[in-house]
Design an enzyme around this catalytic site. Structure first.
Site, PDB file in Angstrom:
ATOM      1  CB  SER A   1      40.443  44.225  32.536  1.00 12.21           C
ATOM      2  OG  SER A   1      40.498  43.646  31.257  1.00 12.21           O
TER       3      SER A   1
ATOM      4  CE  LYS B   1      37.362  41.656  30.561  1.00 18.26           C
ATOM      5  NZ  LYS B   1      37.743  42.616  29.539  1.00 18.26           N
TER       6      LYS B   1
END
Lengths: 153, 421
Positions: A74, A111
């Protein structure tokens, strides 16, 4: 080795101080093992500097730096691929838009931290993945800031 | 002014840095061989789990109360300790590393308000940098700093920092401190003091100094003076190099044969030599010992020990040969041995190696090269990657550590994983 100094020392002023010798200090003298090069001395000898050290370049604060392994895809557009090694510094300020290691519901996740008028989000850097909104009741904290990625090519 | 900075439930806190979901959950850490409880989170303390309790006695309770149990992970605790201590050292002028989770600090601030904010800052810095929560006690002496620290821990409203400064406050806190809780007061001294009617730290502070000196030697007197605010125990900046190195452990199960015992001995010696070389020293005397379990009354008992002398060395293969050959004749077939170990004595700095005529310099150089390679390999790939063959048969003596957490900061294959999914 100098161990004791006479207690009363007469001096004409030419001696300003006498220092006892530190017994614990040691000087390495290779007694037998020194190999002397018999040829010409190296012209570089007077210019020796220590070799470049990656630790010095990648780690600013060793006591707050940890290594973490990334798992998943991701964050590819931030240059973080599956199995990459992340260098994480906990001492760095957890500012907006930094790539962070966060703990969410008991799991470490990597993230980008984004805070805007709509709230706080953990944003993926890959269009196939959704951002995660942080709700008031989320079990969430920021563990550290990612400073470098080590990626094998 | 001095401060004692102490990590809260240190081993538990180390585990929680990498398992944040365990925050507010009951956690305990077990001793070597998973024998008894050596660290408890506040939640475990509140559940009434006693310190030092043997695990087998309270297994049901632990399961019923869903306590999270860890085997001790000393490589992790050692590394986290070093991070905490380095953070202290980067923040205040003088630090004495007192134990794995405590340090005495010399504070630079001049008044109470400044000291308070200095310690508050330090506390939050350590928490942010390492994840470890600490408490700080401030006082003019080490003994009082210990008391202040204890107070800070027991009273959460202090915010983790407490100064034992003015006399009024000091007397109040000392009056509420049992005399056995004081630094340097052992169990026996405690009993003796109680018999003399001294039950609190305040009683001891007000005791007659010459009486204390007579009854409890100069050490007891120091404690009294320190309680009165007169510093008697100074900050030790550089701990003196160890004069002896010991490595001894109980086996995972009792051992009856020589081979596994020799292998355990070699492994313990390997650890001792590692410490020896880290402090750049050589040894010329070694004590090697083994004994059965004294608490098993029905087993036949045997203890053997041998003292070996030789010219100074730090070469593991030679020391291992001497240790194993030295103890072999004393070993008795059929005994159930519980523990073995080595003690390295007569340590000298390596730089003081006196060359004997019969020492072959090339030989010494080769030995050193072998040891360096071994250390480099083990540092890179993990302990025990490269080892003496005689230490490999680990099955019988290896520590039971069924619930050990990963080497998050000490082993490449066990670092934490962050999900990017």
């Amino acid at each position: 080795m100098l161990k004791s100094i006479p207690k009363k020392l007469k001096t004409d002023g030419s001696i300003s101080a006498i220092y006892g010798m530190e017994e614990s200090g040691s000087l390495e003298l290779p007694l037998f093992s020194a190999r002397v090069a018999a040829g010409f001395p190296s012209p570089a000898e007077d210019h020796l500097e220590s070799r470049l050290d990656l630790n010095q370049h990648l780690i600013r604060n060793p006591s707050s730096t940890f290594f973490v392994r990334a798992a998943g895809e991701s964050m590819m557009e931030a240059g973080i691929y599956d199995r990459d090694l992340l260098i994480v510094d906990r001492s760095i300020e957890k500012r907006n838009r930094r790539v962070v290691i966060a703990t969410l519901n008991g799991e470490f996740t990597v993230k980008r931290l984004v805070q805007d008028e709509e709230g706080i989000f953990l944003v993926a850097e890959n269009p196939d993945f959704d951002s995660i909104p942080i709700r008031v009741d989320s079990d969430f904290s920021i563990w550290g800031v990612v400073t470098y990625v080590i990626h094998q090519v | 002014m001095l401060a004692l900075a102490d990590c809260n439930n240190f081993y538990v806190s180390c585990e929680r840095v990498f398992r944040p979901e365990l925050e507010n959950q009951p956690v305990v850490v077990l001793s070597n061989n998973d024998g008894c409880i050596i660290a408890r989170s506040n939640e475990s303390k509140a559940l009434g789990i006693p310190m030092g309790a043997p695990v087998f006695k309270i297994e049901d309770q632990l399961r019923r109360q869903r306590v999270n149990i860890f085997s001790s992970n000393y490589p992790l605790y050692g590394d986290m300790s070093d991070r905490v201590m380095s953070t202290f050292e980067a923040s205040v002028p003088h630090v004495e590393r007192y134990s794995i989770d405590e340090a005495f600090l010399e504070l630079s601030a001049r008044n109470e308000a400044e000291r308070f904010s200095e310690c508050r800052d330090l506390r939050s810095r350590v928490r942010r940098h390492t994840g470890i929560p600490i408490s700080i006690g401030i006082a003019p002496t080490k003994t009082l700093a210990k008391v202040a620290n204890h107070h800070a821990k027991r009273h959460p409203d202090c915010g983790g920092v407490f100064e034992l400064g003015d006399a009024g406050k000091r007397d109040e806190v000392l009056g509420a401190t049992e005399v056995e809780e004081l630094w340097g007061i052992g169990r026996r001294t405690g009993i003796k003091l109680r018999r003399a009617g001294i039950t609190t730290a305040l009683d001891l502070q007000r005791a007659d100094v010459s009486w204390v000196r007579r009854e409890f030697t100069v050490n007891g007197m120091r404690t009294v003076l320190e309680l009165r605010g007169e510093p008697c125990i100074e900050l030790e900046m550089a701990p003196p190099a160890k004069q002896t190195i010991c490595s001894a452990k109980s086996f995972g199960q009792l051992i009856q044969e020589w081979d596994p015992l020799a292998s355990a001995l070699t492994a313990y010696l390997t650890q001792a030599v590692d410490k020896l070389r880290r402090q750049q020293a050589l040894t010329s005397t070694m004590q090697v010992f083994a004994h059965t379990n004294r608490h098993r009354r029905d087993d036949p008992q045997h203890a053997c020990s041998v003292l070996l002398e030789f010219s100074p060395t730090d070469y593991l293969p030679e020391l291992a040969r001497r240790a194993v050959q030295g103890l072999r004749p004393h070993f008795r077939e059929g005994m159930r041995y519980q523990k073995a170990g080595v003690l390295l004595l007569e340590l000298i700095p390596r730089s003081q190696r006196v060359g004997h005529l019969w020492d072959d310099p090339e030989q010494l150089e080769k030995q050193d090269a072998v040891m360096s390679v071994m250390e480099r390999v083990n540092r890179r790939w993990g302990r025990r990657t490269l080892n003496l063959a005689s230490a490999q048969d680990t099955q019988q003596w290896c520590m039971r550590q069924n619930r050990r957490s990963p080497g998050y900061t000490t082993c490449w294959s066990e670092i934490p994983v962050a999900h990017a999914g």
